[in-house]
Design a protein around this motif. Structure first.
Motif, mmCIF file in Angstrom:
data_model
loop_
_atom_site.group_PDB
_atom_site.id
_atom_site.type_symbol
_atom_site.label_atom_id
_atom_site.label_comp_id
_atom_site.label_asym_id
_atom_site.label_seq_id
_atom_site.Cartn_x
_atom_site.Cartn_y
_atom_site.Cartn_z
ATOM 1 N N ARG A 194 9.318 5.579 4.280
ATOM 2 C CA ARG A 194 8.968 6.826 3.831
ATOM 3 C C ARG A 194 9.979 7.278 2.484
ATOM 4 O O ARG A 194 11.373 7.381 2.889
ATOM 5 N N MET A 222 4.530 7.499 1.757
ATOM 6 C CA MET A 222 4.925 6.331 2.580
ATOM 7 C C MET A 222 4.318 5.129 2.193
ATOM 8 O O MET A 222 3.237 4.897 1.765
ATOM 9 N N TYR A 264 -8.066 -0.748 12.461
ATOM 10 C CA TYR A 264 -6.525 -0.593 12.698
ATOM 11 C C TYR A 264 -6.296 0.848 13.566
ATOM 12 O O TYR A 264 -6.606 1.616 13.496
ATOM 13 N N PHE A 307 1.517 -5.633 9.579
ATOM 14 C CA PHE A 307 1.923 -4.414 8.769
ATOM 15 C C PHE A 307 3.402 -4.464 9.314
ATOM 16 O O PHE A 307 3.943 -4.413 10.430
ATOM 17 N N GLY A 308 4.272 -3.803 8.159
ATOM 18 C CA GLY A 308 5.628 -3.394 8.404
ATOM 19 C C GLY A 308 5.739 -1.730 9.108
ATOM 20 O O GLY A 308 4.619 -1.363 8.853
ATOM 21 N N SER A 309 6.709 -1.640 9.335
ATOM 22 C CA SER A 309 6.716 -0.186 9.894
ATOM 23 C C SER A 309 6.791 0.784 8.937
ATOM 24 O O SER A 309 6.663 2.163 9.140
ATOM 25 N N ARG A 328 -13.293 -6.036 4.073
ATOM 26 C CA ARG A 328 -12.948 -6.963 2.777
ATOM 27 C C ARG A 328 -14.400 -7.377 2.262
ATOM 28 O O ARG A 328 -15.343 -7.819 3.010
ATOM 29 N N GLN A 387 -2.718 3.332 14.008
ATOM 30 C CA GLN A 387 -1.468 3.665 13.677
ATOM 31 C C GLN A 387 -0.993 5.020 14.354
ATOM 32 O O GLN A 387 -1.380 5.861 14.510
ATOM 33 N N TYR A 427 -4.346 -8.051 8.936
ATOM 34 C CA TYR A 427 -3.083 -7.993 8.275
ATOM 35 C C TYR A 427 -1.988 -7.703 9.435
ATOM 36 O O TYR A 427 -2.529 -7.075 10.536
ATOM 37 N N GLN A 454 -12.634 -4.764 9.528
ATOM 38 C CA GLN A 454 -11.503 -4.562 10.606
ATOM 39 C C GLN A 454 -11.092 -3.191 11.045
ATOM 40 O O GLN A 454 -11.324 -2.372 10.237
ATOM 41 N N GLY A 499 3.606 7.966 12.073
ATOM 42 C CA GLY A 499 4.943 7.787 11.052
ATOM 43 C C GLY A 499 5.273 6.146 11.247
ATOM 44 O O GLY A 499 6.151 5.693 10.870
ATOM 45 N N ARG A 500 4.458 5.241 11.746
ATOM 46 C CA ARG A 500 4.575 3.994 11.935
ATOM 47 C C ARG A 500 3.523 3.203 11.159
ATOM 48 O O ARG A 500 2.715 3.559 10.387
ATOM 49 N N GLY A 501 3.701 1.858 10.951
ATOM 50 C CA GLY A 501 2.727 0.945 10.398
ATOM 51 C C GLY A 501 1.494 0.673 11.310
ATOM 52 O O GLY A 501 1.341 1.222 12.277
ATOM 53 N N LEU A 502 0.487 0.102 10.599
ATOM 54 C CA LEU A 502 -0.862 -0.019 11.036
ATOM 55 C C LEU A 502 -0.620 -1.349 12.229
ATOM 56 O O LEU A 502 0.113 -2.332 11.843
ATOM 57 N N GLY A 515 -5.582 8.290 2.429
ATOM 58 C CA GLY A 515 -5.760 7.007 3.396
ATOM 59 C C GLY A 515 -4.847 6.289 2.784
ATOM 60 O O GLY A 515 -3.899 6.403 2.023
ATOM 61 N N SER A 522 -13.620 0.725 -6.334
ATOM 62 C CA SER A 522 -13.803 0.041 -5.059
ATOM 63 C C SER A 522 -14.447 0.452 -3.891
ATOM 64 O O SER A 522 -14.397 1.769 -3.897
ATOM 65 N N TYR A 556 0.874 -0.983 -0.077
ATOM 66 C CA TYR A 556 0.090 0.158 0.104
ATOM 67 C C TYR A 556 0.747 1.254 0.131
ATOM 68 O O TYR A 556 1.854 1.227 0.457
ATOM 69 N N PHE A 573 -8.196 3.415 11.669
ATOM 70 C CA PHE A 573 -8.722 3.077 10.381
ATOM 71 C C PHE A 573 -9.748 2.003 10.306
ATOM 72 O O PHE A 573 -9.461 1.199 10.990
ATOM 73 N N LEU A 620 -8.187 -5.920 1.607
ATOM 74 C CA LEU A 620 -8.694 -4.873 2.263
ATOM 75 C C LEU A 620 -8.813 -3.563 1.684
ATOM 76 O O LEU A 620 -7.745 -3.110 1.206
ATOM 77 N N THR A 621 -10.074 -2.909 1.855
ATOM 78 C CA THR A 621 -9.779 -1.335 1.418
ATOM 79 C C THR A 621 -10.051 -0.616 2.590
ATOM 80 O O THR A 621 -10.989 -0.978 3.414
ATOM 81 N N PHE A 622 -9.060 0.384 2.787
ATOM 82 C CA PHE A 622 -8.979 1.284 4.031
ATOM 83 C C PHE A 622 -9.799 2.587 3.648
ATOM 84 O O PHE A 622 -9.627 3.180 2.713
ATOM 85 N N GLY A 623 -10.145 3.139 5.041
ATOM 86 C CA GLY A 623 -10.839 4.251 4.932
ATOM 87 C C GLY A 623 -9.693 5.522 5.430
ATOM 88 O O GLY A 623 -8.350 5.039 5.079
ATOM 89 N N SER A 624 -9.825 6.530 5.262
ATOM 90 C CA SER A 624 -8.655 7.743 5.604
ATOM 91 C C SER A 624 -8.430 8.013 6.685
ATOM 92 O O SER A 624 -7.464 8.894 7.081
ATOM 93 N N LEU A 634 3.708 0.999 2.833
ATOM 94 C CA LEU A 634 3.402 -0.161 3.696
ATOM 95 C C LEU A 634 3.254 -1.491 3.176
ATOM 96 O O LEU A 634 2.505 -1.494 2.183
#
Lengths: 116, 112
Positions: A112, A88, B35, A107-109, B92, B37, A105, B33, B40-43, A42, B1, A35, B88, B100-104, A90
């Protein structure tokens, strides 16, 4: 502790360069995903893979390609980096889910990437 | 989508208060689902609710799903400063789709 590892946290590349983003998971997951995340937009799916050597386009595949030669590794390739690919990135993985079964899922970190 | 849309976009509350975030989506789903965040990191996956479920709990989290309204809510009770993050929802789709489709997202700030 199970993990999805992305090779770089920060990356700066020049316009026109070929860029490789690597992702490795140690959970024996079948599914892997790339992603990109931009403010206000998003997460948008670029590519995903159900199995080794399998790949499917996501919503925004243009300008990207992927490679999955081994189950644990899913690479994202920017063939010729452009400034609008600054983002970014992901990577995520999950178990395969059929029918009503679904899995979260991991996720990785994130990486950037800045293209200058 | 299809896409989940979170509401509100930003939420600021005091420590100890409850935080409620909502998600709406457009087409039929297999599961939904939530999530989290950190900046600056992953979910991080919080909770999954299937289309035939109406409510689910996990610690201080409570998720509801109303498939007739195509909406879900995430409630965080007794919030802490450490809950400050973006949240977020992700859907599915029904059928063979695996992605998966994510929102903002909703940006939650919990003030100490």
């Amino acid at each position: 502790d199970v993990k999805v590892t992305q090779s770089s946290r920060y990356l700066v590349k020049r316009t026109g360069e070929k860029v490789f983003l690597e992702c490795v998971q140690d959970m024996d997951h079948e599914n892997m995903f790339w992603y990109r995340q931009d403010p206000g937009l998003g997460l948008r799916l670029i590519y995903f893979s159900y199995d080794v050597k399998m790949k499917e386009k996501g919503d925004i595949p243009e300008g990207y390609s992927v490679s999955r030669e081994k189950k644990e590794r899913f690479s994202l390739i920017l063939e010729s980096a452009s400034t609008n690919q600054t983002s970014m990135y992901l990577c995520a993985s999950s178990l395969a889910g059929r029918g009503d079964r679904g899995y979260g899922y991991t996720f990785g970190s994130g990486t950037r990437l800045t293209v200058v | 989508s299809q896409q989940g849309e979170e509401d509100p976009q930003a939420l600021s509350i005091q420590e100890g208060e409850n935080a409620t975030m909502n998600c709406s989506y457009k087409t039929s789903i297999n599961n939904l689902q939530w999530y989290r965040q950190n900046s600056g990191r992953g979910l991080v996956h919080l909770i999954l609710i299937r289309s035939n479920e109406r409510e689910k709990h996990s610690g201080r989290l409570r998720v509801t799903l109303d498939t007739s309204k195509k909406s879900s809510s995430l409630l965080i009770t007794a919030s802490r400063a450490a809950d400050t993050a973006s949240y977020f929802c992700a859907t599915r789709g029904s059928g063979s789709a695996r992605q998966l489709t994510f929102g903002s997202g909703t940006q939650l700030t919990v003030l100490p």
